[in-house]
Motif scaffolding. Structure first.
Motif, PDB file in Angstrom:
ATOM      1  N   LYS A  61       0.828  -1.209   0.000  1.00 50.81           N
ATOM      2  CA  LYS A  61       0.000   0.000   0.000  1.00 50.81           C
ATOM      3  C   LYS A  61       0.862   1.258   0.000  1.00 50.81           C
ATOM      4  CE  LYS A  61      -3.355   2.484   2.833  1.00 50.81           C
ATOM      5  NZ  LYS A  61      -4.029   2.520   4.123  1.00 50.81           N
ATOM      6  N   HIS A  62       2.007   1.178   0.663  1.00 51.97           N
ATOM      7  CA  HIS A  62       2.889   2.347   0.778  1.00 51.97           C
ATOM      8  C   HIS A  62       4.059   2.307  -0.213  1.00 51.97           C
ATOM      9  CE1 HIS A  62       0.727   4.075   4.118  1.00 51.97           C
ATOM     10  NE2 HIS A  62       0.545   2.833   4.532  1.00 51.97           N
ATOM     11  N   ARG A  63       3.961   1.439  -1.213  1.00 52.98           N
ATOM     12  CA  ARG A  63       4.880   1.378  -2.351  1.00 52.98           C
ATOM     13  C   ARG A  63       6.308   0.959  -1.988  1.00 52.98           C
ATOM     14  NH1 ARG A  63       2.622   6.059  -2.163  1.00 52.98           N
ATOM     15  NH2 ARG A  63       4.533   7.245  -2.217  1.00 52.98           N
ATOM     16  N   PHE A  64       6.466   0.175  -0.925  1.00 51.41           N
ATOM     17  CA  PHE A  64       7.785  -0.394  -0.613  1.00 51.41           C
ATOM     18  C   PHE A  64       8.012  -1.677  -1.424  1.00 51.41           C
ATOM     19  CE2 PHE A  64       7.028   2.095   3.264  1.00 51.41           C
ATOM     20  CZ  PHE A  64       8.233   2.768   3.356  1.00 51.41           C
ATOM     21  N   ILE A  65       6.913  -2.383  -1.718  1.00 55.20           N
ATOM     22  CA  ILE A  65       6.969  -3.621  -2.502  1.00 55.20           C
ATOM     23  C   ILE A  65       5.819  -3.602  -3.501  1.00 55.20           C
ATOM     24  CG2 ILE A  65       8.051  -4.955  -0.631  1.00 55.20           C
ATOM     25  CD1 ILE A  65       5.295  -6.229  -0.098  1.00 55.20           C
ATOM     26  N   GLU A  66       5.852  -4.546  -4.445  1.00 58.73           N
ATOM     27  CA  GLU A  66       4.756  -4.685  -5.394  1.00 58.73           C
ATOM     28  C   GLU A  66       4.610  -6.152  -5.757  1.00 58.73           C
ATOM     29  OE1 GLU A  66       5.932  -2.325  -8.756  1.00 58.73           O
ATOM     30  OE2 GLU A  66       7.434  -3.803  -9.407  1.00 58.73           O
ATOM     31  N   GLU A  67       3.447  -6.490  -6.286  1.00 56.99           N
ATOM     32  CA  GLU A  67       3.240  -7.865  -6.747  1.00 56.99           C
ATOM     33  C   GLU A  67       4.032  -8.099  -8.018  1.00 56.99           C
ATOM     34  OE1 GLU A  67      -0.333 -10.314  -6.401  1.00 56.99           O
ATOM     35  OE2 GLU A  67      -1.333  -8.441  -5.783  1.00 56.99           O
ATOM     36  N   ALA A  68       4.469  -9.345  -8.200  1.00 58.76           N
ATOM     37  CA  ALA A  68       5.191  -9.772  -9.405  1.00 58.76           C
ATOM     38  C   ALA A  68       4.399 -10.919 -10.024  1.00 58.76           C
ATOM     39  CB  ALA A  68       6.606 -10.193  -9.040  1.00 58.76           C
ATOM     40  N   PRO A  69       3.278 -10.627 -10.701  1.00 60.04           N
ATOM     41  CA  PRO A  69       2.407 -11.693 -11.218  1.00 60.04           C
ATOM     42  C   PRO A  69       3.099 -12.604 -12.224  1.00 60.04           C
ATOM     43  CG  PRO A  69       1.697  -9.527 -12.006  1.00 60.04           C
ATOM     44  CD  PRO A  69       2.780  -9.297 -11.004  1.00 60.04           C
ATOM     45  N   GLU A  70       4.106 -12.099 -12.926  1.00 60.28           N
ATOM     46  CA  GLU A  70       4.815 -12.938 -13.899  1.00 60.28           C
ATOM     47  C   GLU A  70       5.610 -14.056 -13.231  1.00 60.28           C
ATOM     48  OE1 GLU A  70       7.723  -9.708 -12.738  1.00 60.28           O
ATOM     49  OE2 GLU A  70       5.566  -9.829 -13.075  1.00 60.28           O
ATOM     50  N   LEU A  71       5.841 -13.945 -11.920  1.00 60.58           N
ATOM     51  CA  LEU A  71       6.552 -14.987 -11.181  1.00 60.58           C
ATOM     52  C   LEU A  71       5.604 -15.964 -10.474  1.00 60.58           C
ATOM     53  CD1 LEU A  71       9.356 -12.749  -9.619  1.00 60.58           C
ATOM     54  CD2 LEU A  71       9.533 -14.237 -11.611  1.00 60.58           C
ATOM     55  N   ALA A  72       4.313 -15.673 -10.529  1.00 62.32           N
ATOM     56  CA  ALA A  72       3.317 -16.515  -9.845  1.00 62.32           C
ATOM     57  C   ALA A  72       3.093 -17.822 -10.606  1.00 62.32           C
ATOM     58  CB  ALA A  72       2.004 -15.749  -9.720  1.00 62.32           C
ATOM     59  N   ARG A  73       2.798 -18.873  -9.842  1.00 63.14           N
ATOM     60  CA  ARG A  73       2.521 -20.192 -10.438  1.00 63.14           C
ATOM     61  C   ARG A  73       1.122 -20.273 -11.029  1.00 63.14           C
ATOM     62  NH1 ARG A  73       5.626 -22.263  -5.450  1.00 63.14           N
ATOM     63  NH2 ARG A  73       3.719 -21.692  -4.388  1.00 63.14           N
ATOM     64  N   ASP A  74       0.183 -19.529 -10.401  1.00 60.19           N
ATOM     65  CA  ASP A  74      -1.185 -19.484 -10.898  1.00 60.19           C
ATOM     66  C   ASP A  74      -1.827 -18.189 -10.399  1.00 60.19           C
ATOM     67  OD1 ASP A  74      -2.193 -19.906  -8.209  1.00 60.19           O
ATOM     68  OD2 ASP A  74      -1.826 -22.052  -8.479  1.00 60.19           O
ATOM     69  N   LYS A  75      -3.119 -17.995 -10.659  1.00 57.20           N
ATOM     70  CA  LYS A  75      -3.775 -16.727 -10.312  1.00 57.20           C
ATOM     71  C   LYS A  75      -3.911 -16.499  -8.811  1.00 57.20           C
ATOM     72  CE  LYS A  75      -6.171 -16.167 -14.626  1.00 57.20           C
ATOM     73  NZ  LYS A  75      -7.363 -15.817 -15.323  1.00 57.20           N
ATOM     74  N   ARG A  76      -3.876 -17.583  -8.032  1.00 55.19           N
ATOM     75  CA  ARG A  76      -3.990 -17.438  -6.571  1.00 55.19           C
ATOM     76  C   ARG A  76      -2.643 -17.191  -5.906  1.00 55.19           C
ATOM     77  NH1 ARG A  76      -6.595 -22.517  -4.371  1.00 55.19           N
ATOM     78  NH2 ARG A  76      -5.131 -23.386  -5.855  1.00 55.19           N
ATOM     79  N   ASP A  77      -1.564 -17.504  -6.593  1.00 56.18           N
ATOM     80  CA  ASP A  77      -0.211 -17.365  -6.058  1.00 56.18           C
ATOM     81  C   ASP A  77       0.202 -15.890  -6.070  1.00 56.18           C
ATOM     82  OD1 ASP A  77       2.278 -18.190  -5.088  1.00 56.18           O
ATOM     83  OD2 ASP A  77       3.104 -18.453  -7.105  1.00 56.18           O
ATOM     84  N   ARG A  78       0.613 -15.383  -4.902  1.00 61.96           N
ATOM     85  CA  ARG A  78       1.043 -13.984  -4.815  1.00 61.96           C
ATOM     86  C   ARG A  78       2.538 -13.946  -4.525  1.00 61.96           C
ATOM     87  NH1 ARG A  78      -3.166 -10.238  -1.683  1.00 61.96           N
ATOM     88  NH2 ARG A  78      -2.403  -8.729  -3.182  1.00 61.96           N
ATOM     89  N   VAL A  79       3.263 -13.363  -5.448  1.00 60.81           N
ATOM     90  CA  VAL A  79       4.706 -13.195  -5.315  1.00 60.81           C
ATOM     91  C   VAL A  79       4.967 -11.693  -5.226  1.00 60.81           C
ATOM     92  CG1 VAL A  79       6.966 -13.640  -6.351  1.00 60.81           C
ATOM     93  CG2 VAL A  79       5.097 -15.269  -6.689  1.00 60.81           C
ATOM     94  N   TRP A  80       5.856 -11.329  -4.300  1.00 60.84           N
ATOM     95  CA  TRP A  80       6.161  -9.919  -4.057  1.00 60.84           C
ATOM     96  C   TRP A  80       7.620  -9.644  -4.377  1.00 60.84           C
ATOM     97  CZ3 TRP A  80       1.962  -7.048  -2.763  1.00 60.84           C
ATOM     98  CH2 TRP A  80       0.852  -7.729  -2.274  1.00 60.84           C
TER      99      TRP A  80
END
Length: 195
Positions: A61-80
């Protein structure tokens, strides 16, 4: 890869977000790994995954990290992944000292720790104070040398951590460095002086 440019914390909400000691530790871990899932961080830090997930959302929320969807295994997997590697707090910001509180508590504990306790003997712990008679230019030169040494060790150990992120022998050691002229402020009071 996170930006090498420091992230400037200029508002109280962002300050509260990054002042939390677990969030600071999450930021260190995610910067070293370059990306991570909540489960990876939970295992590394010994904290429940749902707690880690909450703190990851606050950091995002405060822009220290972001999601990296291209590294996720599927749509439920959240990689930061980290967005920033370092932050600088606006010293005029109300409550700015909160960002330092976890570091100062740790430093105080280091100096007061009972080094004979069994849990302390298993790891290296060192607390010391030192001084030198410096000109301002010499203090700046010494500081640049210390930072260069710290950067070299960060790079070396981060590479080793990335190669084996779950190595139980590799722990996060904190190093704090401050340099400045020392006066008697906070020193002996009149009550402490010999009669």
């Amino acid at each position: 890869m996170a930006s090498k440019e420091p992230f400037h914390v200029t508002d109280p909400e962002t300050l509260r977000a990054m002042a939390h000691p677990l969030r600071q530790r999450i930021m260190v871990e995610i910067n070293v790994r370059e990306h991570a899932r909540a489960a990876d961080l939970a295992k590394a830090l010994g904290v429940p995954a749902n707690t880690i997930s909450f703190h990851l959302r606050v950091l995002a929320k405060h822009r220290f990290i972001e999601e990296a969807p291209e590294l996720a295994r599927d749509k439920r997997d959240r990689v930061w992944r980290p967005v920033v590697e370092r932050f600088v707090v606006d010293r005029t910001l109300a409550g700015a000292e909160r960002a330092l509180d976890p570091y100062l508590r740790w430093l105080r504990d280091m100096f007061l720790r009972d080094r004979t306790a069994p849990e302390v003997q298993s790891d290296f712990h060192e607390g010391t104070t030192a001084g030198a008679f410096l000109t301002r230019a010499e203090a700046e030169e010494m500081t640049a040398e210390v930072f260069a040494v710290m950067e070299r060790w960060w790079d070396k150990t981060s590479a080793a951590k990335r190669a084996d992120p779950d190595d139980p022998e590799r722990k996060f050691y904190q190093v704090l460095y401050a340099v400045g002229p020392r006066d008697l402020a906070g020193g002996p009071t009149a009550d402490d002086e010999p009669a």
